[in-house]
Write a protein that holds these residues in place. Structure first.
Motif, PDB file in Angstrom:
ATOM      1  N   GLU A   1      25.776  20.370  16.496  1.00 35.84           N
ATOM      2  CA  GLU A   1      27.228  20.464  16.280  1.00 35.84           C
ATOM      3  C   GLU A   1      27.583  21.238  15.011  1.00 35.84           C
ATOM      4  O   GLU A   1      28.476  22.083  15.025  1.00 35.84           O
ATOM      5  CB  GLU A   1      27.837  19.063  16.228  1.00 35.84           C
ATOM      6  CG  GLU A   1      29.342  19.080  16.087  1.00 35.84           C
ATOM      7  CD  GLU A   1      29.970  17.703  16.244  1.00 35.84           C
ATOM      8  OE1 GLU A   1      31.142  17.578  15.865  1.00 35.84           O
ATOM      9  OE2 GLU A   1      29.311  16.759  16.741  1.00 35.84           O
ATOM     10  N   ASP A   2      26.901  20.984  13.906  1.00 35.08           N
ATOM     11  CA  ASP A   2      27.287  21.625  12.647  1.00 35.08           C
ATOM     12  C   ASP A   2      27.097  23.138  12.666  1.00 35.08           C
ATOM     13  O   ASP A   2      27.921  23.875  12.113  1.00 35.08           O
ATOM     14  CB  ASP A   2      26.528  21.006  11.471  1.00 35.08           C
ATOM     15  CG  ASP A   2      27.012  19.598  11.152  1.00 35.08           C
ATOM     16  OD1 ASP A   2      28.163  19.247  11.513  1.00 35.08           O
ATOM     17  OD2 ASP A   2      26.247  18.840  10.534  1.00 35.08           O
ATOM     18  N   VAL A   3      26.038  23.649  13.326  1.00 32.68           N
ATOM     19  CA  VAL A   3      25.854  25.111  13.378  1.00 32.68           C
ATOM     20  C   VAL A   3      26.916  25.756  14.268  1.00 32.68           C
ATOM     21  O   VAL A   3      27.384  26.853  13.983  1.00 32.68           O
ATOM     22  CB  VAL A   3      24.423  25.512  13.811  1.00 32.68           C
ATOM     23  CG1 VAL A   3      23.415  25.114  12.740  1.00 32.68           C
ATOM     24  CG2 VAL A   3      24.048  24.983  15.170  1.00 32.68           C
ATOM     25  N   PHE A   4      27.314  25.066  15.335  1.00 33.92           N
ATOM     26  CA  PHE A   4      28.392  25.554  16.203  1.00 33.92           C
ATOM     27  C   PHE A   4      29.699  25.606  15.418  1.00 33.92           C
ATOM     28  O   PHE A   4      30.432  26.599  15.474  1.00 33.92           O
ATOM     29  CB  PHE A   4      28.518  24.638  17.422  1.00 33.92           C
ATOM     30  CG  PHE A   4      29.600  25.013  18.384  1.00 33.92           C
ATOM     31  CD1 PHE A   4      29.376  25.958  19.369  1.00 33.92           C
ATOM     32  CD2 PHE A   4      30.852  24.405  18.323  1.00 33.92           C
ATOM     33  CE1 PHE A   4      30.379  26.295  20.281  1.00 33.92           C
ATOM     34  CE2 PHE A   4      31.854  24.739  19.228  1.00 33.92           C
ATOM     35  CZ  PHE A   4      31.614  25.685  20.207  1.00 33.92           C
ATOM     36  N   VAL A   5      29.973  24.556  14.667  1.00 39.80           N
ATOM     37  CA  VAL A   5      31.195  24.505  13.865  1.00 39.80           C
ATOM     38  C   VAL A   5      31.191  25.629  12.830  1.00 39.80           C
ATOM     39  O   VAL A   5      32.204  26.314  12.637  1.00 39.80           O
ATOM     40  CB  VAL A   5      31.357  23.122  13.188  1.00 39.80           C
ATOM     41  CG1 VAL A   5      32.472  23.142  12.142  1.00 39.80           C
ATOM     42  CG2 VAL A   5      31.628  22.049  14.239  1.00 39.80           C
ATOM     43  N   GLU A   6      30.048  25.853  12.197  1.00 35.65           N
ATOM     44  CA  GLU A   6      29.958  26.922  11.203  1.00 35.65           C
ATOM     45  C   GLU A   6      30.230  28.289  11.837  1.00 35.65           C
ATOM     46  O   GLU A   6      30.954  29.111  11.275  1.00 35.65           O
ATOM     47  CB  GLU A   6      28.578  26.908  10.536  1.00 35.65           C
ATOM     48  CG  GLU A   6      28.447  27.894   9.406  1.00 35.65           C
ATOM     49  CD  GLU A   6      27.101  27.821   8.702  1.00 35.65           C
ATOM     50  OE1 GLU A   6      26.754  28.799   8.025  1.00 35.65           O
ATOM     51  OE2 GLU A   6      26.398  26.799   8.837  1.00 35.65           O
ATOM     52  N   LEU A   7      29.662  28.544  13.015  1.00 31.77           N
ATOM     53  CA  LEU A   7      29.896  29.818  13.711  1.00 31.77           C
ATOM     54  C   LEU A   7      31.378  30.026  13.974  1.00 31.77           C
ATOM     55  O   LEU A   7      31.931  31.080  13.662  1.00 31.77           O
ATOM     56  CB  LEU A   7      29.122  29.855  15.033  1.00 31.77           C
ATOM     57  CG  LEU A   7      29.397  31.064  15.933  1.00 31.77           C
ATOM     58  CD1 LEU A   7      28.816  32.335  15.326  1.00 31.77           C
ATOM     59  CD2 LEU A   7      28.843  30.827  17.326  1.00 31.77           C
ATOM     60  N   LEU A   8      32.029  29.036  14.548  1.00 34.64           N
ATOM     61  CA  LEU A   8      33.439  29.202  14.927  1.00 34.64           C
ATOM     62  C   LEU A   8      34.402  28.984  13.766  1.00 34.64           C
ATOM     63  O   LEU A   8      35.612  29.147  13.940  1.00 34.64           O
ATOM     64  CB  LEU A   8      33.785  28.286  16.096  1.00 34.64           C
ATOM     65  CG  LEU A   8      33.117  28.677  17.418  1.00 34.64           C
ATOM     66  CD1 LEU A   8      33.617  27.812  18.550  1.00 34.64           C
ATOM     67  CD2 LEU A   8      33.320  30.142  17.751  1.00 34.64           C
ATOM     68  N   SER A   9      33.881  28.655  12.600  1.00 27.91           N
ATOM     69  CA  SER A   9      34.718  28.574  11.400  1.00 27.91           C
ATOM     70  C   SER A   9      34.790  29.919  10.690  1.00 27.91           C
ATOM     71  O   SER A   9      35.589  30.095   9.774  1.00 27.91           O
ATOM     72  CB  SER A   9      34.165  27.517  10.432  1.00 27.91           C
ATOM     73  OG  SER A   9      34.281  26.231  10.988  1.00 27.91           O
ATOM     74  N   ASP A  10      33.957  30.852  11.102  1.00 22.05           N
ATOM     75  CA  ASP A  10      33.932  32.182  10.492  1.00 22.05           C
ATOM     76  C   ASP A  10      35.076  33.005  11.078  1.00 22.05           C
ATOM     77  O   ASP A  10      35.082  33.344  12.269  1.00 22.05           O
ATOM     78  CB  ASP A  10      32.580  32.850  10.766  1.00 22.05           C
ATOM     79  CG  ASP A  10      32.427  34.179  10.051  1.00 22.05           C
ATOM     80  OD1 ASP A  10      33.410  34.957   9.971  1.00 22.05           O
ATOM     81  OD2 ASP A  10      31.306  34.460   9.594  1.00 22.05           O
TER      82      ASP A  10
END
Length: 174
Positions: free
Chosen positions: A20-29
């Motif tokens: 979840e955290d890597v997905f969130v980081e991707l879409l937070s860019d």
């Protein structure tokens, strides 16, 4: 059920709760979101989307979606799903920005196209690319995508609808 896929350098894995955290980081860019043609969402909204992938998309077998990894490092996101723009399927790909310019995008999209042809039996696949996203447009051209039409949003932004054949039209004389 979404299968695991492999290319020379990439492993496409169905998302797991711990991703979840890597997905969130991707879409937070903000830059990644702009090139994906979507508004940047808040972190709680992204987490809701992620949990929906785990429960609804996978639970109801709606379409295939993967986290994409290289040597244990999360490099991006990939999907194949029906498109609402035409009668067909769309390939969706996004790379973590630090992995841009390494040839991974082409390998990722080619992996999706191979899966679309060999597993899903699709004869063609669509892609939607922002008109200003010159790097992705050049990649699509190298992979054989052709322009179908421009789609203009209510805000005036232009997205190029592209399509590529997954069928090898060259006869095999062996």
């Amino acid at each position: 059920m979404t299968p695991t896929l492999r290319t020379a350098r990439l492993v496409f894995l169905p998302y797991r709760p711990e991703d979840e955290d890597v997905f969130v980081e991707l879409l937070s860019d903000e830059v990644v979101c702009r090139w994906m043609g979507q508004e940047r969402c808040s972190e709680p909204e992204i987490r809701t989307i992620y949990r929906s992938i785990l429960t609804d998309v996978y639970g109801k077998n709606l379409f295939d979606v993967w986290g994409v990894w290289s040597d244990g490092d999360y490099i991006g996101h990939a999907e194949i799903k029906k498109t609402g723009n035409v009668d067909g399927h769309e390939a969706i790909a996004a790379l973590v920005r630090k992995h841009w310019g390494q040839g991974l995008g082409g390998e990722l999209v080619q992996g999706l196209l191979t899966y679309a042809a060999d597993t899903l039996g699709l004869k063609e696949v669509y892609g939607m690319v922002g008109a200003e996203n010159t790097a992705s447009l050049a990649l699509c051209e190298r992979l054989g995508f052709r322009h179908v039409r421009d789609v203009v949003s209510d805000t005036g932004t232009v997205t190029k609808m592209l399509v590529v054949s997954t069928v090898n039209d060259t006869p095999d004389f062996s």
